[in-house]
Design an enzyme around this catalytic site. Structure first.
Site, short mmCIF file in Angstrom:
data_model
loop_
_atom_site.label_atom_id
_atom_site.label_comp_id
_atom_site.label_asym_id
_atom_site.label_seq_id
_atom_site.Cartn_x
_atom_site.Cartn_y
_atom_site.Cartn_z
N TRP A 95 -16.11 11.38 -13.33
CA TRP A 95 -15.27 11.04 -12.17
C TRP A 95 -14.64 12.27 -11.53
O TRP A 95 -14.35 12.27 -10.33
CB TRP A 95 -14.20 10.02 -12.56
CG TRP A 95 -13.24 10.48 -13.62
CD1 TRP A 95 -13.46 10.48 -14.97
CD2 TRP A 95 -11.94 11.03 -13.44
NE1 TRP A 95 -12.37 10.99 -15.63
CE2 TRP A 95 -11.42 11.34 -14.72
CE3 TRP A 95 -11.15 11.29 -12.32
CZ2 TRP A 95 -10.16 11.90 -14.91
CZ3 TRP A 95 -9.88 11.85 -12.51
CH2 TRP A 95 -9.41 12.14 -13.79
N ASN B 141 -10.67 2.65 3.02
CA ASN B 141 -10.33 2.45 1.61
C ASN B 141 -11.39 1.65 0.85
O ASN B 141 -11.77 2.00 -0.26
CB ASN B 141 -8.97 1.76 1.49
CG ASN B 141 -8.54 1.61 0.04
OD1 ASN B 141 -8.43 2.59 -0.67
ND2 ASN B 141 -8.37 0.37 -0.40
N TRP C 58 -8.98 7.84 -8.37
CA TRP C 58 -10.22 8.11 -9.12
C TRP C 58 -10.10 7.63 -10.56
O TRP C 58 -11.05 7.08 -11.13
CB TRP C 58 -10.61 9.59 -9.04
CG TRP C 58 -11.45 9.85 -7.81
CD1 TRP C 58 -11.02 10.33 -6.62
CD2 TRP C 58 -12.84 9.55 -7.66
NE1 TRP C 58 -12.06 10.37 -5.72
CE2 TRP C 58 -13.20 9.91 -6.33
CE3 TRP C 58 -13.83 9.03 -8.49
CZ2 TRP C 58 -14.49 9.75 -5.84
CZ3 TRP C 58 -15.13 8.88 -8.00
CH2 TRP C 58 -15.44 9.24 -6.69
N GLU D 113 0.84 -1.21 0.00
CA GLU D 113 0.00 0.00 0.00
C GLU D 113 0.87 1.25 0.00
O GLU D 113 0.57 2.23 -0.68
CB GLU D 113 -0.94 0.03 1.21
CG GLU D 113 -1.92 -1.11 1.28
CD GLU D 113 -2.79 -1.24 0.05
OE1 GLU D 113 -3.08 -0.23 -0.61
OE2 GLU D 113 -3.18 -2.37 -0.29
N TRP E 221 1.88 1.83 -3.43
CA TRP E 221 0.84 2.48 -4.26
C TRP E 221 0.96 4.00 -4.14
O TRP E 221 0.83 4.74 -5.12
CB TRP E 221 -0.57 2.06 -3.82
CG TRP E 221 -1.08 0.84 -4.52
CD1 TRP E 221 -1.22 -0.40 -3.98
CD2 TRP E 221 -1.54 0.74 -5.88
NE1 TRP E 221 -1.72 -1.27 -4.92
CE2 TRP E 221 -1.93 -0.60 -6.10
CE3 TRP E 221 -1.64 1.64 -6.94
CZ2 TRP E 221 -2.43 -1.05 -7.32
CZ3 TRP E 221 -2.13 1.19 -8.17
CH2 TRP E 221 -2.52 -0.13 -8.35
N TRP F 168 -20.04 10.88 -20.23
CA TRP F 168 -20.59 10.84 -18.88
C TRP F 168 -21.95 11.51 -18.84
O TRP F 168 -22.19 12.49 -19.57
CB TRP F 168 -19.64 11.54 -17.90
CG TRP F 168 -18.26 10.94 -17.87
CD1 TRP F 168 -17.13 11.47 -18.43
CD2 TRP F 168 -17.88 9.69 -17.29
NE1 TRP F 168 -16.06 10.62 -18.22
CE2 TRP F 168 -16.48 9.53 -17.52
CE3 TRP F 168 -18.55 8.70 -16.59
CZ2 TRP F 168 -15.77 8.41 -17.09
CZ3 TRP F 168 -17.83 7.60 -16.15
CH2 TRP F 168 -16.46 7.45 -16.40
C1 LIG Z 1 -11.38 7.00 -4.80
C2 LIG Z 1 -10.22 7.00 -3.84
C3 LIG Z 1 -9.61 8.20 -3.46
C4 LIG Z 1 -8.52 8.19 -2.58
N1 LIG Z 1 -7.95 9.41 -2.21
C5 LIG Z 1 -6.87 9.41 -1.38
C6 LIG Z 1 -6.25 10.64 -1.00
O1 LIG Z 1 -6.66 11.74 -1.39
N2 LIG Z 1 -5.18 10.59 -0.15
C7 LIG Z 1 -4.67 9.38 0.29
O2 LIG Z 1 -3.69 9.39 1.05
N3 LIG Z 1 -5.22 8.21 -0.09
C8 LIG Z 1 -6.29 8.18 -0.90
N4 LIG Z 1 -6.86 6.98 -1.26
C9 LIG Z 1 -6.18 5.72 -0.89
C10 LIG Z 1 -6.62 5.06 0.41
O3 LIG Z 1 -8.02 4.98 0.46
C11 LIG Z 1 -6.12 5.78 1.67
O4 LIG Z 1 -4.74 6.06 1.56
C12 LIG Z 1 -6.32 4.89 2.89
O5 LIG Z 1 -7.70 4.54 3.01
C13 LIG Z 1 -5.88 5.63 4.13
O6 LIG Z 1 -6.12 4.84 5.26
P1 LIG Z 1 -4.93 4.28 6.13
O7 LIG Z 1 -3.93 5.34 6.40
O8 LIG Z 1 -5.53 3.60 7.31
O9 LIG Z 1 -4.31 3.26 5.11
P2 LIG Z 1 -3.53 1.88 5.28
O10 LIG Z 1 -4.40 0.82 4.73
O11 LIG Z 1 -3.02 1.70 6.65
O12 LIG Z 1 -2.32 2.07 4.25
C14 LIG Z 1 -1.06 2.65 4.61
C15 LIG Z 1 -0.75 3.85 3.76
O13 LIG Z 1 -0.57 3.47 2.42
C16 LIG Z 1 -1.04 4.52 1.56
N5 LIG Z 1 -2.12 3.95 0.74
C17 LIG Z 1 -2.97 2.95 1.06
N6 LIG Z 1 -3.79 2.67 0.04
C18 LIG Z 1 -3.43 3.53 -0.97
C19 LIG Z 1 -3.91 3.73 -2.29
N7 LIG Z 1 -4.91 3.01 -2.82
N8 LIG Z 1 -3.36 4.72 -3.00
C20 LIG Z 1 -2.34 5.48 -2.51
N9 LIG Z 1 -1.85 5.31 -1.28
C21 LIG Z 1 -2.39 4.35 -0.51
C22 LIG Z 1 -1.55 5.62 2.46
O14 LIG Z 1 -0.51 6.59 2.60
C23 LIG Z 1 -1.83 4.91 3.75
O15 LIG Z 1 -1.75 5.74 4.88
C24 LIG Z 1 -8.00 6.96 -2.11
C25 LIG Z 1 -8.61 5.76 -2.49
C26 LIG Z 1 -9.70 5.77 -3.35
C27 LIG Z 1 -10.32 4.45 -3.76
#
Ligand SMILES: Cc1cc2nc3c(=O)[nH]c(=O)nc-3n(C[C@H](O)[C@H](O)[C@H](O)COP(=O)(O)OP(=O)(O)OC[C@H]3O[C@@H](n4cnc5c(N)ncnc54)[C@H](O)[C@@H]3O)c2cc1C
Length: 468
Positions: free
Chosen positions: A347, A329, A370, A263, A266, A294
């Protein structure tokens, strides 16, 4: 007086900070500056609350070593013009930005003082992770496979005391030191951030692979806003996870560490994409991204934003976002799919709404996710992968604890009915105080019909392409 300015934009921390290291290396007093530019700073954005707390936290840490953070509410150019009238600015050192907007501001400063930008938002410089032919990656898995083979950079260390301008500098600024916000701002420091991370790394990460999708359990790290504002060092975090992997033989726990590391990658990947491909269109899988017709519906968009679609999981998540600035997420993926596929709305509407309301709103991660959800990004979910909001709800919130905590009008509805409340007969609706269409909306669209419409509209795009 000759100074180096440490201009803080994204990385609000004192330790393991390559930007601060570069500022200190000149051997001159360092003046730490944070600028709230009214053109960029929006008081109504959710992440503003946290940004203000983090800035306050850094200021307190600097006070503890006899310095202070200069915070100003004025345009970036005005602040630097005024500072350069009173100080000999030998250099401005700041983080390298991946967004076009961030780079635009860097250009404006070049005439005021020499500007040095340092990459520190991600572990590796976006152009360090490249294909063998030197071109940037477009697919996550290939990017990840190269990323994990690189040597992790060493932690940067430096002496802090006596290196900063003292906290009573002879600088007069006609600007307010904080933007016009209501109430007292309590501080949040990088030490608080580290405590949150440490508690996750010693506990929930072990079962991360199994539990990360359980919307009701909320067992992920909650570190995204801490990475977003640089209170946590991604490099140090990766090092910790690598150590956990080395020290542990338990396969279940190791898969938790590995999945969490993926993650973090990502996050790196989306920054790499934004840095390497400047326009949104370049980040489309192909030119079809611009060809999707759209739908437009203000009322449906409002229902999605307000959590009034009639689908409990979608509505609970959208209300949580509005009230707290947070959404798990899995819920983000489901609500995004619902907007772009079930409602077939543009979107960008969702991207903008998320950026406004997410505390972790981050241009690279948000935009990338997105595009993924809309099925048009370089490494996107295929357009025919359409989340079913009912099965997702039953699977990831089985007892409906999450739904009930955000939708009080469904509090009395039985678990067996709550994922599809419109199927309750009238007696049950009366008995549970939940009249569909009154207390809680009827579904905006029926998922099965909407799914067929989305597939047809995507195929129309493909037929259009063949006719080109
Ligand atoms: C439509 C959509 C929009 C999103 N917008 C954002 C946003 O603006 N900012 C953001 O930080 N994340 C975004 N995410 C990714 C993800 O949802 C969040 O990073 C995550 O839910 C944060 O929770 P956590 O810190 O507990 O994550 P954990 O599950 O603990 O993951 C650890 C870290 O990994 C990174 N991470 C995890 N998943 C992703 C991912 N899919 N993409 C990029 N980084 C990721 C984050 O920095 C996160 O803190 C988005 C996801 C979706 C589907």
């Amino acid at each position: 007086m000759s100074v180096v300015i440490w201009w803080i934009r994204r990385i609000i921390r004192l330790d393991d900070n390559p930007v601060l290291k570069a500022a200190l290396e000149r051997g001159l007093p360092v003046l730490p500056v944070y600028i709230f530019d009214p053109d960029l700073f929006k008081v109504d954005m959710r992440r503003t609350d946290f940004l203000l707390r983090a800035v306050r936290g850094l200021d307190e840490e600097l006070h503890a070593i006899g310095s202070a953070l200069l915070t100003m509410y004025a345009s970036i150019e005005d602040v630097f013009n005024l500072l350069s009238a009173q100080l000999n600015i030998v250099q401005i050192v700041t983080e390298q930005e991946v967004t076009l907007l961030g780079k635009t501001y860097e250009k404006k400063l070049v005439s005021i003082a020499p500007l040095k930008t340092i990459q520190a938002v991600t572990v590796y410089n976006p152009d360090q992770v490249r294909k063998p032919d030197g071109s940037p990656y477009r697919k996550y898995t290939a990017y990840r496979n190269t990323w994990i083979k690189l040597d992790l950079p060493d932690e940067v260390s430096y002496q802090l005391s006596g290196k900063f301008l003292p906290n009573t500098p002879a600088i007069t600024m006609p600007f307010p030191s904080f933007p016009p916000v209501k109430g007292v701002i309590d501080s949040f420091s990088s030490k608080n951030a580290q405590n949150i991370l440490d508690s996750f790394l010693s506990g929930a990460i072990k079962d991360y692979e199994n539990l990360r999708n359980r919307i009701d359990l909320d067992d992920t790290s909650h570190c995204s806003h801490l990475f977003r504002f640089g209170l946590l060092s991604p490099r140090k975090t990766v090092k910790c996870v690598q150590n956990l992997l080395l020290e542990n033989n338990n396969p279940k726990e190791c898969s938790g560490y590995q999945t969490w590391l993926n993650e973090l990658i990502w996050r790196e990947f989306f920054n790499h994409l934004m840095d390497s491909y400047k326009s949104s269109e370049e980040r489309f899988a192909n030119k079809d991204g611009s060809n999707v017709q759209w739908r437009e519906s203000r009322s449906e968009l409002n229902a999605w934003q307000d959590g009034m679609t009639g689908y409990p999981l979608i509505d609970a998540a959208m209300r949580q976002l509005r009230q707290t600035g947070w959404m798990p997420n899995r819920a983000r993926m489901v609500v995004a799919s619902f907007l772009v596929k079930d409602l077939f709305l543009w979107w960008h509407h969702g991207e903008r709404w998320f950026m406004k309301h997410l505390a972790d709103g981050d241009p690279a991660a948000n935009h990338g996710n997105w595009q993924w959800a809309a099925g048009i990004g370089t490494d996107a979910a295929p357009f025919f992968r359409i989340f079913n909001p009912i099965t997702q709800s039953k699977k990831y919130d089985p007892q409906a604890n999450y739904i009930r905590s955000w939708l009080p009008e469904l509090a009395k509805v039985k678990t067996v009915s709550i994922h599809e409340p419109w199927k309750m007969d009238i007696q049950e609706q009366i008995h549970t105080h939940c009249r569909i269409g009154k207390a809680y909306p009827a579904p905006l669209v029926m998922h099965e019909t909407a799914r067929i419409r989305a597939l047809e509209l995507f195929r129309k795009r493909d037929r259009g392409r063949r006719d080109d």
